[in-house]
Design a protein around this motif. Sequence first.
Motif, PDB file in Angstrom:
ATOM      1  N   LEU A 403      43.582  57.991  69.034  1.00 24.90           N
ATOM      2  CA  LEU A 403      45.010  57.665  69.103  1.00 24.90           C
ATOM      3  C   LEU A 403      45.609  58.145  70.421  1.00 24.90           C
ATOM      4  O   LEU A 403      46.421  57.444  71.047  1.00 24.90           O
ATOM      5  N   PHE A 404      45.196  59.327  70.863  1.00 22.47           N
ATOM      6  CA  PHE A 404      45.677  59.849  72.141  1.00 22.47           C
ATOM      7  C   PHE A 404      45.230  58.942  73.283  1.00 22.47           C
ATOM      8  O   PHE A 404      46.013  58.630  74.190  1.00 22.47           O
ATOM      9  N   ALA A 405      43.962  58.510  73.271  1.00 28.95           N
ATOM     10  CA  ALA A 405      43.447  57.648  74.325  1.00 28.95           C
ATOM     11  C   ALA A 405      44.204  56.318  74.355  1.00 28.95           C
ATOM     12  O   ALA A 405      44.509  55.781  75.433  1.00 28.95           O
ATOM     13  N   GLN A 406      44.515  55.785  73.188  1.00 28.58           N
ATOM     14  CA  GLN A 406      45.263  54.527  73.150  1.00 28.58           C
ATOM     15  C   GLN A 406      46.687  54.710  73.677  1.00 28.58           C
ATOM     16  O   GLN A 406      47.230  53.825  74.345  1.00 28.58           O
ATOM     17  N   GLU A 407      47.296  55.870  73.394  1.00 24.68           N
ATOM     18  CA  GLU A 407      48.612  56.170  73.972  1.00 24.68           C
ATOM     19  C   GLU A 407      48.556  56.183  75.501  1.00 24.68           C
ATOM     20  O   GLU A 407      49.399  55.596  76.182  1.00 24.68           O
ATOM     21  N   ARG A 408      47.540  56.853  76.025  1.00 26.18           N
ATOM     22  CA  ARG A 408      47.400  56.934  77.482  1.00 26.18           C
ATOM     23  C   ARG A 408      47.139  55.539  78.070  1.00 26.18           C
ATOM     24  O   ARG A 408      47.611  55.220  79.153  1.00 26.18           O
ATOM     25  N   SER A 409      46.396  54.712  77.335  1.00 28.42           N
ATOM     26  CA  SER A 409      46.101  53.366  77.820  1.00 28.42           C
ATOM     27  C   SER A 409      47.370  52.524  77.872  1.00 28.42           C
ATOM     28  O   SER A 409      47.594  51.778  78.830  1.00 28.42           O
ATOM     29  N   ARG A 410      48.186  52.640  76.844  1.00 24.42           N
ATOM     30  CA  ARG A 410      49.436  51.871  76.847  1.00 24.42           C
ATOM     31  C   ARG A 410      50.317  52.252  78.041  1.00 24.42           C
ATOM     32  O   ARG A 410      51.048  51.421  78.575  1.00 24.42           O
ATOM     33  N   ALA A 411      50.229  53.526  78.449  1.00 22.25           N
ATOM     34  CA  ALA A 411      51.050  53.988  79.569  1.00 22.25           C
ATOM     35  C   ALA A 411      50.455  53.622  80.924  1.00 22.25           C
ATOM     36  O   ALA A 411      51.190  53.461  81.904  1.00 22.25           O
ATOM     37  N   ALA A 412      49.116  53.485  81.006  1.00 22.67           N
ATOM     38  CA  ALA A 412      48.473  53.344  82.315  1.00 22.67           C
ATOM     39  C   ALA A 412      47.830  51.991  82.565  1.00 22.67           C
ATOM     40  O   ALA A 412      47.618  51.624  83.729  1.00 22.67           O
ATOM     41  N   ASP A 413      47.497  51.241  81.525  1.00 22.95           N
ATOM     42  CA  ASP A 413      46.707  50.023  81.688  1.00 22.95           C
ATOM     43  C   ASP A 413      47.550  48.781  81.419  1.00 22.95           C
ATOM     44  O   ASP A 413      48.553  48.839  80.698  1.00 22.95           O
ATOM     45  N   PRO A 414      47.143  47.626  81.953  1.00 21.06           N
ATOM     46  CA  PRO A 414      47.879  46.378  81.688  1.00 21.06           C
ATOM     47  C   PRO A 414      47.783  45.987  80.215  1.00 21.06           C
ATOM     48  O   PRO A 414      46.840  46.377  79.515  1.00 21.06           O
ATOM     49  N   PRO A 415      48.734  45.195  79.721  1.00 17.55           N
ATOM     50  CA  PRO A 415      48.778  44.871  78.280  1.00 17.55           C
ATOM     51  C   PRO A 415      47.530  44.171  77.772  1.00 17.55           C
ATOM     52  O   PRO A 415      47.174  44.304  76.604  1.00 17.55           O
ATOM     53  N   GLU A 416      46.858  43.411  78.623  1.00 18.41           N
ATOM     54  CA  GLU A 416      45.708  42.633  78.155  1.00 18.41           C
ATOM     55  C   GLU A 416      44.409  43.434  78.120  1.00 18.41           C
ATOM     56  O   GLU A 416      43.328  42.858  77.963  1.00 18.41           O
ATOM     57  N   VAL A 417      44.504  44.773  78.246  1.00 24.55           N
ATOM     58  CA  VAL A 417      43.282  45.570  78.332  1.00 24.55           C
ATOM     59  C   VAL A 417      42.413  45.404  77.089  1.00 24.55           C
ATOM     60  O   VAL A 417      41.188  45.312  77.184  1.00 24.55           O
ATOM     61  N   ALA A 418      43.033  45.366  75.903  1.00 20.95           N
ATOM     62  CA  ALA A 418      42.235  45.268  74.682  1.00 20.95           C
ATOM     63  C   ALA A 418      41.471  43.946  74.625  1.00 20.95           C
ATOM     64  O   ALA A 418      40.275  43.917  74.308  1.00 20.95           O
ATOM     65  N   ALA A 419      42.149  42.845  74.954  1.00 20.38           N
ATOM     66  CA  ALA A 419      41.483  41.538  74.945  1.00 20.38           C
ATOM     67  C   ALA A 419      40.363  41.492  75.966  1.00 20.38           C
ATOM     68  O   ALA A 419      39.286  40.942  75.718  1.00 20.38           O
ATOM     69  N   ARG A 420      40.605  42.076  77.140  1.00 22.40           N
ATOM     70  CA  ARG A 420      39.571  42.088  78.175  1.00 22.40           C
ATOM     71  C   ARG A 420      38.350  42.871  77.713  1.00 22.40           C
ATOM     72  O   ARG A 420      37.209  42.468  77.958  1.00 22.40           O
ATOM     73  N   LEU A 421      38.601  43.984  77.041  1.00 20.70           N
ATOM     74  CA  LEU A 421      37.484  44.789  76.545  1.00 20.70           C
ATOM     75  C   LEU A 421      36.658  44.027  75.509  1.00 20.70           C
ATOM     76  O   LEU A 421      35.426  44.079  75.515  1.00 20.70           O
ATOM     77  N   VAL A 422      37.332  43.296  74.630  1.00 24.66           N
ATOM     78  CA  VAL A 422      36.615  42.536  73.610  1.00 24.66           C
ATOM     79  C   VAL A 422      35.779  41.433  74.253  1.00 24.66           C
ATOM     80  O   VAL A 422      34.622  41.198  73.869  1.00 24.66           O
ATOM     81  N   ARG A 423      36.341  40.759  75.260  1.00 23.40           N
ATOM     82  CA  ARG A 423      35.564  39.727  75.968  1.00 23.40           C
ATOM     83  C   ARG A 423      34.309  40.330  76.584  1.00 23.40           C
ATOM     84  O   ARG A 423      33.221  39.761  76.511  1.00 23.40           O
ATOM     85  N   ARG A 424      34.479  41.481  77.219  1.00 24.85           N
ATOM     86  CA  ARG A 424      33.316  42.136  77.830  1.00 24.85           C
ATOM     87  C   ARG A 424      32.274  42.513  76.780  1.00 24.85           C
ATOM     88  O   ARG A 424      31.067  42.351  77.002  1.00 24.85           O
ATOM     89  N   LEU A 425      32.743  43.015  75.655  1.00 29.05           N
ATOM     90  CA  LEU A 425      31.804  43.409  74.602  1.00 29.05           C
ATOM     91  C   LEU A 425      31.016  42.209  74.092  1.00 29.05           C
ATOM     92  O   LEU A 425      29.790  42.257  73.963  1.00 29.05           O
ATOM     93  N   VAL A 426      31.728  41.137  73.774  1.00 31.84           N
ATOM     94  CA  VAL A 426      31.062  39.944  73.228  1.00 31.84           C
ATOM     95  C   VAL A 426      30.087  39.371  74.258  1.00 31.84           C
ATOM     96  O   VAL A 426      28.927  39.069  73.933  1.00 31.84           O
ATOM     97  N   ASP A 427      30.535  39.239  75.494  1.00 25.60           N
ATOM     98  CA  ASP A 427      29.659  38.663  76.526  1.00 25.60           C
ATOM     99  C   ASP A 427      28.471  39.575  76.815  1.00 25.60           C
ATOM    100  O   ASP A 427      27.340  39.106  77.017  1.00 25.60           O
ATOM    101  N   GLY A 428      28.718  40.889  76.840  1.00 27.57           N
ATOM    102  CA  GLY A 428      27.632  41.821  77.112  1.00 27.57           C
ATOM    103  C   GLY A 428      26.587  41.832  76.021  1.00 27.57           C
ATOM    104  O   GLY A 428      25.373  41.835  76.302  1.00 27.57           O
TER     105      GLY A 428
END
Length: 753
Positions: A403-428
């Motif tokens: 939960l802490f990491a997700q809080e930090r991500s919301r503050a530091a990363d672009p909104p599409e980070v979760a979707a980008r991560l899922v694409r990378r996971l599926v493709d990888g």
Amino acid sequence: MVFDMVMPPHPLRVHRRRLGLSQEELAAATGLSVRSIQSLESGRNRAPRSSTVRLLADALGLAGADRERFTRAMTGDDDEPARDDAPPRPAQLPAELPDFTGREEVADRLAAALRPGARPVVVSISGMAGVGKTSLALHVAHRVRGHYPDGQLYIDLRRAGRAEPYRAAGFFLRALGTPAGAVPTDAEERAALLRSVLAERSVLVLVDDVEHARDVLPLLPGAGPVGLLLTSRKPLPSLPVTLAVDLDLFSAEESVRLLAGVAGTDRAVADPTAAAEVVDACGRLPLAVRLAAVRLAARPAWSMRDLADRLAASDRRLHELGGTEQAVRASFDLSYQALPPHLAEAFRQLAWPRLGEISVDTVAAACDVDAAIAAGIAEDLVDARLLLSPRPGRYRYHDLVRLFAQERSRAADPPEVAARLVRRLVDGYRKTAVAALQTIEELPSPPFRDAAAATGWLTAEGQLIVAAVCLAAELTADVDAEACADLARALGPHLRATGEWDEWQRLADAVRQVAVRDGNRPAALLAGMQLGHLAILRNDYALAGSHLAAATDLARALGDRAAEARTLNLIGLLRFTEASPRPAIVAHRAALALFETLGHTAGVVNSRINLAKCLATQGRGAEGLAVLDEARRLLPPGPEVASVMLRHQTARCLFALRRYADAIEEHEACLELTRRHGLREGSAYVLAELGLTLLAAGQPDTARARLALAVSEFERLGDGNAADTYRVVLGLAQRALGDLEGARRNWRQAIRF
């Protein structure tokens, strides 16, 4: 010279010899060094400190007038008591928690290790933020402080400032009586003076929150009965540690005890279910449990259920556990702020997929790096105590850290980070999964050397692949539906064979959802075929028929004749399971004809195996063996799963021909193969057919054992149809052995079949 020779022996030597103690034994009993004992007895030290005299008198068992005479003799003053010119004894330990809970066994080990001896003792406690390192260290320090008569020193290196570690040495020197003007300004000289001062004293030193081993080097004692207790988030393997303890999370029982001790036993007892939910929401992290308990204790109107409900909302959980400088969020932030940028980014982004565990392959796919770099990233985060490693090569977040990491991500990363991560996971995962399928069905494909390696990878990564595809469906991410279908094509048969049908169901449902959303008909076709197969296994024949009819229409509309043939094979399986062997034979012959037209060898082999099974059931064993002979001729070397199926159906055909000995031999060989490859469903069917064959061969005792194992395995797989079928046969074996009651019991249970 004559005068020197008739000098009476030193009183310390007299009393030591009276008790039969060696200098080494007396040193161990007092915590002084042997050199100190020798210096006193030889007269080189004529002015021992009063604390040293007290230690010696205690160890020698002196009291009353004997103690007074000994004290005067030791100080060389027969008229005056021993001079107490020692500086004040430092007593710097902060108070321990009055309600300290748990850690009984590890506290005993630490206390035993900290008993002073002739040499310094160094003990370390490590663990993630909030796990209770400082609380345990203070608890143990207060337990053993009586063994250190010259005092206790304490410093929190984080608050003191790690940039100047030698400042702590100066702080300790002044506390031990060194005038401020006599404290060297040179760092090395300051550390050397501290070692000299500590060498003759029995002092307990607690250094809290060490970040690096270099931070504590100036404070290490060189000699003397000194105890040094360290806490750190990371282990400190380069230090000369006597005992190193790495703290884990609290057990559920310890967590509830802490909660009850702070918030009130009556509230915990009144609603034990809610209390369990609270500690689960806190992830059994002691700091979080304590903060939750303090929050509840400060609100008499709240019940344990009120607190549990507030903590149930994950997006508010860290806020509910905040409110003080010791808040959980602040504790995690110290570790996070120390990360270099690439690790901080990985820490934030890996938290989004919400996977129970992650692997090196997960890290590689999510961070778009190779496996070696991914392993380094994961291990660095473990060292920073921001990831846990339950076993080699597997990692997970503590729930609150995620939960802490997700809080930090919301503050530091672009909104599409979760979707980008899922694409990378599926493709990888897609690339490796396709290679695994090729290795299992055809020939080895890098990175796999054989089918066993590919199967092992699917077993290790299967749940993570399912989770990635489910996230693709949930997040409405721009994920390639065909990539999701490829993952299901590779993993689905493995999940079926290993009995993980619920995971397979989640996977197929997610692929269908992605396919429908993206309008990808080939992916929808694959999902429909797998859902139809699952429905057959779960005995929902109407649903299976619906899925397979739709899949057949879609395959024909797409002109995908191989998919049409696979669907026909599944329709044959459905008819066979419905006890309709003739329609099943028609479907399998149609599938075989299509595969032969396409030159699809694997499909031809699979169709022939299915056809032989139906023929054997009709008693047409010779025809079935002929069909299998051709399949055996076509079967390429390598794919052992197909070999298992072929041998199993060969044994069934031999049974139909009443060649029981040959059938038993084939079944035994087949059973060994299924177990080697972890094919739970295959093992259950082979055990069942082996039991049936043994019973027909006049071996009811052995048959009963095999059939009982098969029924149990079918029940674990959730296949009630097969369990009931072979429970009937188990009853026959029991009847043959005279166990009529056991036979009736199994037959009654199988009535629904």
